[in-house]
Motif scaffolding. Sequence first.
Motif, PDB file in Angstrom:
ATOM      1  N   GLY A   1       0.791  -1.231   0.000  1.00  0.00           N
ATOM      2  CA  GLY A   1       0.000   0.000   0.000  1.00  0.00           C
ATOM      3  C   GLY A   1       0.820   1.276   0.000  1.00  0.00           C
ATOM      4  O   GLY A   1       0.286   2.359   0.231  1.00  0.00           O
ATOM      5  N   THR A   2       2.123   1.170  -0.275  1.00  0.00           N
ATOM      6  CA  THR A   2       2.932   2.388  -0.179  1.00  0.00           C
ATOM      7  C   THR A   2       3.137   3.089  -1.514  1.00  0.00           C
ATOM      8  O   THR A   2       3.481   4.263  -1.545  1.00  0.00           O
ATOM      9  CB  THR A   2       4.340   2.076   0.378  1.00  0.00           C
ATOM     10  OG1 THR A   2       4.979   1.172  -0.530  1.00  0.00           O
ATOM     11  CG2 THR A   2       4.254   1.471   1.760  1.00  0.00           C
ATOM     12  N   ARG A   3       2.936   2.353  -2.632  1.00  0.00           N
ATOM     13  CA  ARG A   3       3.220   2.981  -3.924  1.00  0.00           C
ATOM     14  C   ARG A   3       2.074   2.815  -4.895  1.00  0.00           C
ATOM     15  O   ARG A   3       1.376   1.801  -4.897  1.00  0.00           O
ATOM     16  CB  ARG A   3       4.501   2.380  -4.533  1.00  0.00           C
ATOM     17  CG  ARG A   3       5.774   2.940  -3.918  1.00  0.00           C
ATOM     18  CD  ARG A   3       6.994   2.392  -4.638  1.00  0.00           C
ATOM     19  NE  ARG A   3       6.897   2.636  -6.068  1.00  0.00           N
ATOM     20  CZ  ARG A   3       7.068   1.693  -6.996  1.00  0.00           C
ATOM     21  NH1 ARG A   3       7.320   0.473  -6.651  1.00  0.00           N
ATOM     22  NH2 ARG A   3       6.976   2.006  -8.280  1.00  0.00           N
ATOM     23  N   LEU A   4       1.901   3.834  -5.722  1.00  0.00           N
ATOM     24  CA  LEU A   4       0.877   3.773  -6.746  1.00  0.00           C
ATOM     25  C   LEU A   4       1.486   3.129  -7.987  1.00  0.00           C
ATOM     26  O   LEU A   4       2.545   3.546  -8.468  1.00  0.00           O
ATOM     27  CB  LEU A   4       0.391   5.189  -7.076  1.00  0.00           C
ATOM     28  CG  LEU A   4      -0.719   5.304  -8.114  1.00  0.00           C
ATOM     29  CD1 LEU A   4      -1.999   4.632  -7.628  1.00  0.00           C
ATOM     30  CD2 LEU A   4      -0.986   6.763  -8.449  1.00  0.00           C
ATOM     31  N   LEU A   5       0.809   2.107  -8.525  1.00  0.00           N
ATOM     32  CA  LEU A   5       1.350   1.404  -9.685  1.00  0.00           C
ATOM     33  C   LEU A   5       0.642   1.804 -10.988  1.00  0.00           C
ATOM     34  O   LEU A   5       1.217   1.704 -12.069  1.00  0.00           O
ATOM     35  CB  LEU A   5       1.215  -0.112  -9.493  1.00  0.00           C
ATOM     36  CG  LEU A   5       1.922  -0.694  -8.258  1.00  0.00           C
ATOM     37  CD1 LEU A   5       1.610  -2.172  -8.107  1.00  0.00           C
ATOM     38  CD2 LEU A   5       3.438  -0.477  -8.370  1.00  0.00           C
ATOM     39  N   GLY A   6      -0.599   2.213 -10.872  1.00  0.00           N
ATOM     40  CA  GLY A   6      -1.318   2.574 -12.100  1.00  0.00           C
ATOM     41  C   GLY A   6      -2.769   2.859 -11.783  1.00  0.00           C
ATOM     42  O   GLY A   6      -3.175   2.902 -10.614  1.00  0.00           O
ATOM     43  N   GLY A   7      -3.544   3.057 -12.820  1.00  0.00           N
ATOM     44  CA  GLY A   7      -4.952   3.311 -12.568  1.00  0.00           C
ATOM     45  C   GLY A   7      -5.743   3.575 -13.831  1.00  0.00           C
ATOM     46  O   GLY A   7      -5.189   3.680 -14.937  1.00  0.00           O
ATOM     47  N   ILE A   8      -7.040   3.652 -13.649  1.00  0.00           N
ATOM     48  CA  ILE A   8      -7.974   3.923 -14.747  1.00  0.00           C
ATOM     49  C   ILE A   8      -8.963   4.979 -14.257  1.00  0.00           C
ATOM     50  O   ILE A   8      -9.464   4.886 -13.135  1.00  0.00           O
ATOM     51  CB  ILE A   8      -8.745   2.633 -15.133  1.00  0.00           C
ATOM     52  CG1 ILE A   8      -7.784   1.606 -15.757  1.00  0.00           C
ATOM     53  CG2 ILE A   8      -9.897   2.948 -16.088  1.00  0.00           C
ATOM     54  CD1 ILE A   8      -8.403   0.238 -15.947  1.00  0.00           C
ATOM     55  N   LEU A   9      -9.218   5.950 -15.085  1.00  0.00           N
ATOM     56  CA  LEU A   9     -10.185   6.986 -14.730  1.00  0.00           C
ATOM     57  C   LEU A   9     -11.154   7.154 -15.903  1.00  0.00           C
ATOM     58  O   LEU A   9     -10.728   7.357 -17.034  1.00  0.00           O
ATOM     59  CB  LEU A   9      -9.488   8.331 -14.473  1.00  0.00           C
ATOM     60  CG  LEU A   9      -8.351   8.347 -13.453  1.00  0.00           C
ATOM     61  CD1 LEU A   9      -7.585   9.653 -13.524  1.00  0.00           C
ATOM     62  CD2 LEU A   9      -8.906   8.135 -12.049  1.00  0.00           C
ATOM     63  N   VAL A  10     -12.422   7.037 -15.632  1.00  0.00           N
ATOM     64  CA  VAL A  10     -13.418   7.264 -16.683  1.00  0.00           C
ATOM     65  C   VAL A  10     -14.458   8.258 -16.154  1.00  0.00           C
ATOM     66  O   VAL A  10     -14.942   8.102 -15.038  1.00  0.00           O
ATOM     67  CB  VAL A  10     -14.118   5.949 -17.102  1.00  0.00           C
ATOM     68  CG1 VAL A  10     -15.180   6.205 -18.169  1.00  0.00           C
ATOM     69  CG2 VAL A  10     -13.101   4.943 -17.618  1.00  0.00           C
ATOM     70  N   GLY A  11     -14.765   9.246 -16.935  1.00  0.00           N
ATOM     71  CA  GLY A  11     -15.811  10.203 -16.553  1.00  0.00           C
ATOM     72  C   GLY A  11     -15.261  11.423 -15.840  1.00  0.00           C
ATOM     73  O   GLY A  11     -15.801  12.505 -15.956  1.00  0.00           O
ATOM     74  N   ASP A  12     -14.195  11.231 -15.086  1.00  0.00           N
ATOM     75  CA  ASP A  12     -13.551  12.361 -14.419  1.00  0.00           C
ATOM     76  C   ASP A  12     -12.067  12.031 -14.292  1.00  0.00           C
ATOM     77  O   ASP A  12     -11.681  11.254 -13.432  1.00  0.00           O
ATOM     78  CB  ASP A  12     -14.174  12.595 -13.040  1.00  0.00           C
ATOM     79  CG  ASP A  12     -13.385  13.623 -12.233  1.00  0.00           C
ATOM     80  OD1 ASP A  12     -12.532  14.330 -12.826  1.00  0.00           O
ATOM     81  OD2 ASP A  12     -13.612  13.725 -11.012  1.00  0.00           O
ATOM     82  N   ALA A  13     -11.279  12.612 -15.167  1.00  0.00           N
ATOM     83  CA  ALA A  13      -9.852  12.303 -15.153  1.00  0.00           C
ATOM     84  C   ALA A  13      -9.054  13.452 -14.550  1.00  0.00           C
ATOM     85  O   ALA A  13      -7.871  13.596 -14.808  1.00  0.00           O
ATOM     86  CB  ALA A  13      -9.368  11.978 -16.563  1.00  0.00           C
ATOM     87  N   SER A  14      -9.723  14.270 -13.728  1.00  0.00           N
ATOM     88  CA  SER A  14      -9.029  15.446 -13.203  1.00  0.00           C
ATOM     89  C   SER A  14      -7.836  15.066 -12.331  1.00  0.00           C
ATOM     90  O   SER A  14      -6.900  15.833 -12.198  1.00  0.00           O
ATOM     91  CB  SER A  14     -10.010  16.316 -12.418  1.00  0.00           C
ATOM     92  OG  SER A  14     -10.640  15.548 -11.422  1.00  0.00           O
ATOM     93  N   ALA A  15      -7.883  13.870 -11.743  1.00  0.00           N
ATOM     94  CA  ALA A  15      -6.792  13.467 -10.861  1.00  0.00           C
ATOM     95  C   ALA A  15      -5.581  12.949 -11.640  1.00  0.00           C
ATOM     96  O   ALA A  15      -4.522  12.719 -11.060  1.00  0.00           O
ATOM     97  CB  ALA A  15      -7.277  12.394  -9.878  1.00  0.00           C
ATOM     98  N   TYR A  16      -5.739  12.772 -12.951  1.00  0.00           N
ATOM     99  CA  TYR A  16      -4.658  12.205 -13.752  1.00  0.00           C
ATOM    100  C   TYR A  16      -3.360  12.977 -13.581  1.00  0.00           C
ATOM    101  O   TYR A  16      -2.280  12.397 -13.463  1.00  0.00           O
ATOM    102  CB  TYR A  16      -5.079  12.167 -15.224  1.00  0.00           C
ATOM    103  CG  TYR A  16      -4.036  11.635 -16.183  1.00  0.00           C
ATOM    104  CD1 TYR A  16      -3.790  10.270 -16.299  1.00  0.00           C
ATOM    105  CD2 TYR A  16      -3.316  12.498 -16.997  1.00  0.00           C
ATOM    106  CE1 TYR A  16      -2.852   9.784 -17.186  1.00  0.00           C
ATOM    107  CE2 TYR A  16      -2.363  12.031 -17.893  1.00  0.00           C
ATOM    108  CZ  TYR A  16      -2.130  10.665 -17.980  1.00  0.00           C
ATOM    109  OH  TYR A  16      -1.202  10.198 -18.863  1.00  0.00           O
TER     110      TYR A  16
END
Lengths: 126, 852
Positions: free
Chosen positions: B376-391
Amino acid sequence: MTTDQTTDQTTDQQATTDVTVCRLDDITPESAVLALVGGDAVAVFRTHDDGVYALSGYDPVGGACVLARGIVGTRGGVPYVASPLHKQGYDLRTGRCLDDPEVSVATYDVSVRDGVVLVAPGARSS
Amino acid sequence: MAPHLRKTLVVVGHGMVGHRFVQAAIERGLTETHDVVVVGEEVRPAYDRVALTSFFEVGAEALSLLPEGEYDDPRVRLLLGTAVTGFDPETRTLLLGDGEVLDYDELVLATGAAPFVPPVTGHDLTGSFVYRTIEDLEAIREAAATARVGAVVGGGLLGLEAAKALADLGLETHVVEMAPRLMAVQVDDAGGACLRRHVEGLGLTIHTGAMTTEVLGDSHVTGLDMRLSGLETGASAPSSTTVDCDLVVFSAGIRPRDALARTAGLTVAERGGVLVDEQCRTSDPHVWAIGECAAPDGRMYGLVAPGYAMAEVAVDALLGGDGAFTGADMSTKLKLMGVDVASFGDAFATTDGALELVYSDAVAGIYKKLVVSEDGTRLLGGILVGDASAYGVLRPMVASGLPLPANPEELILPVTSGVSTSSTTGFPDEAQVCSCNDVTKADIVAAAADGGTTRAGTTCGSCKTLTKKIIEDYYEAQGKVVDRSLCEHFALTRQELFEVVAIHEHTSYDAVLTAHGRGGRGCDICKPAVASILASQLNHHVLDGANQTVQDTNDAYLANIQRNGTYSVVPRIPGGEVTPEGLIVIGEVARDFGLYTKITGGQRIDLFGARMEELPAIWRRLVDAGFESGHAYGKSLRTVKSCVGSTWCRYGVQDSVQLAIDLELRYRGLRSPHKLKGGVSGCARECAEARSKDFGVIATEKGWNLYVGGNGGATPVHARLLAGDLDTETLVRYLDRYLMYYVRTADRLQRTAPWVDSLDGGLDRVRAVVVDDVLGLGTELEAAMSRHVDGYFDEWKATLDDPDKLRRFVSFVNAPDVPDPHITFREERGQSVPGDATGPVSLGSTIPVGAP
């Protein structure tokens, strides 16, 4: 003569030659009217607490007689009017320009008696 | 260096990557030693293929990467419309389609990729297309003019782009995707489902798990047969179905164009593409391959960014450098049919032990997934649909291996929980914020400290949010607070004040000041701002009751104050259309009151030099003649300019005059943060200059294109396309929403152009709210506008009918017949203009003075 309200500066001597401007009720609080006083165009202001002040109506920066049409309020606690031309503020008590110490407008003695607003002709200072 | 030592470098392919290679070759000095010949198969120079769909809106020229048609380095020769038929690595010669033979010392293949067309029966019928070049789009547009239904084979990124293009061209559109979800490469099942709802909401029909088996038709496409896997229908066995359609666009993936290399005997990768090493060198030491035709380490990359990186590496290698291409960040963020879609890092959680955090709001159409490491210490990736403001915040966290905050779910929860604004102060200085231009956090902080700028956010824009946040956090750390309060009397912004007034239903400035002020009696900033907010919400007369003293002088006297204290008078002339009788009345009024007369920039007639006490008499005449207030004095709608449109113009395709009149009458009197102007042009010639307006409408053959956010005031800005080919009803609905959204959320005196820019997401945000209605505010905004329209009345007529309001229109309260002596005129070009002011004037004591 009874006095509903006078500003501190009004004296009895001046009152004898004061020019009747209008009734206090004719001035909506936080606005002004322009009056002709001894040939001068004088803006007479009424604040929200019924303080009454008189300044020359001429805006020396904008070069037009428009101060009676400015917005009246307070800036840092000072009752003031903002010129409608370029928004310079003027202290209603002293005529001092709040934005430029080199600039000021003349003030006039003003009083309210029996609900009538009176202005003494002749500027107190300029 | 002796002339005979100059070498010849031939580049095959002038797409985005080939162009980037040549640019880098020029910039880095490779042309000092090499003559460069670029051979392009297409007739036009390189253009932005990523933005291909916008071709219909902006045209080919706007997409061009080389608008001048040639490089400004004379050592680069560009051959367009020229095919290469083969090359011989032994003799280092290249054969062109026209028979010319070129010798080369070094050869760079940048031939790109070709659309994959599945070999189904009928794939070559008239009416079937691919989606790759401007010529393809031109052909599709031509076919669409007589077609009713279109089908796109392929529901990937490009397929959806193609589908959007078909829908925009007015076709009923089907998308046929073999995978069980849309954009299968980038998003997972849940993200695909979310995306599907968005796309279906736009009226498209989606078939997933559907394999195209045959294109139907004799000579021309009449339909499409597909086999359904049954997953979608819930059926236990596959079934077949037919879609009747007039055209088919294949967008089922791409294949590297490696035929030249194959024929020449170079090594190609197992799944296609010219095999190259880390420096992009092929199996022949003098041949290089870059972009989609290349396969570094056997892998082909179908994105432009890796192609650009390969172009840079190849130039570096040719200069003797040791740069290497070792893979690329496959993160993508795009705006697809108005829907944000982003996919980055290990989006499918393939890393051992990876955990997924999911936030999903089916109602709002938002799906967000974070993939985090087992601990839980590192972000490996992700998917955003509808609101990608956090990209913008998340992608750099993956790239730079930043530690996750203690509650990583906060990164994807809706902003109301306070989050996407978590502090950036914990970011290490070396964290790369802008990957396009390689800008680190330290670069941005340094620029903020000495007032400079970086190139962060100037290419793809995905890091804008983060860059802004870093700068804000920097200032905050310096103890500087960015104060957004309106003035000393209110700690609120204009937008907050607007909401406060709406929620508490305040009807007067005093009530607002008492309830929300922080001492004092107001000033020339907050009073007009609140006056405007009240006017927007109440539809009352601006001079009603106590609110008259909070109006700026223009609103207070319903006319524009001019330099000598007189006013100008502007009757409304909707759309610029006026009768001869109307013109005569205006002329007579101007003559009788001695007014200077001028046609304004907004197709109206301005009458200057009216003394304040004359205004009621002037307006009496104008109102009696049927004119009404033009609101030239208000921060409100001024004019909607028009050309003459299809009624008179040879070229006009729609009735721009009627629309301009309708829009001007609809929005007249709308008080807004700043003055507003509109324009309607009857054809693309744009004679109304609609794109320089806050809203501009340009007629197309099929309806109206709506542009917004033009007119930046001192910084001119062109309006940008919000939506195209609208019918009038939809146009008005979008305009209602756009204007009300602006009225509600802009800052005091903020024009539409900077307002659009100030929104997170800019124009995309406006489109999301106005067109896609992501906030669900559409109905409310329309209702608010409808209240405005229904409540409209002419301010001047109402003033003339009200003795109380007229009372103030006097020169001197105690001498109403004496004109202000400060106002003087002189003559210029046969008309009155202000005389010089010389200080306070005394009328002397002989003037009789009236009693109160």
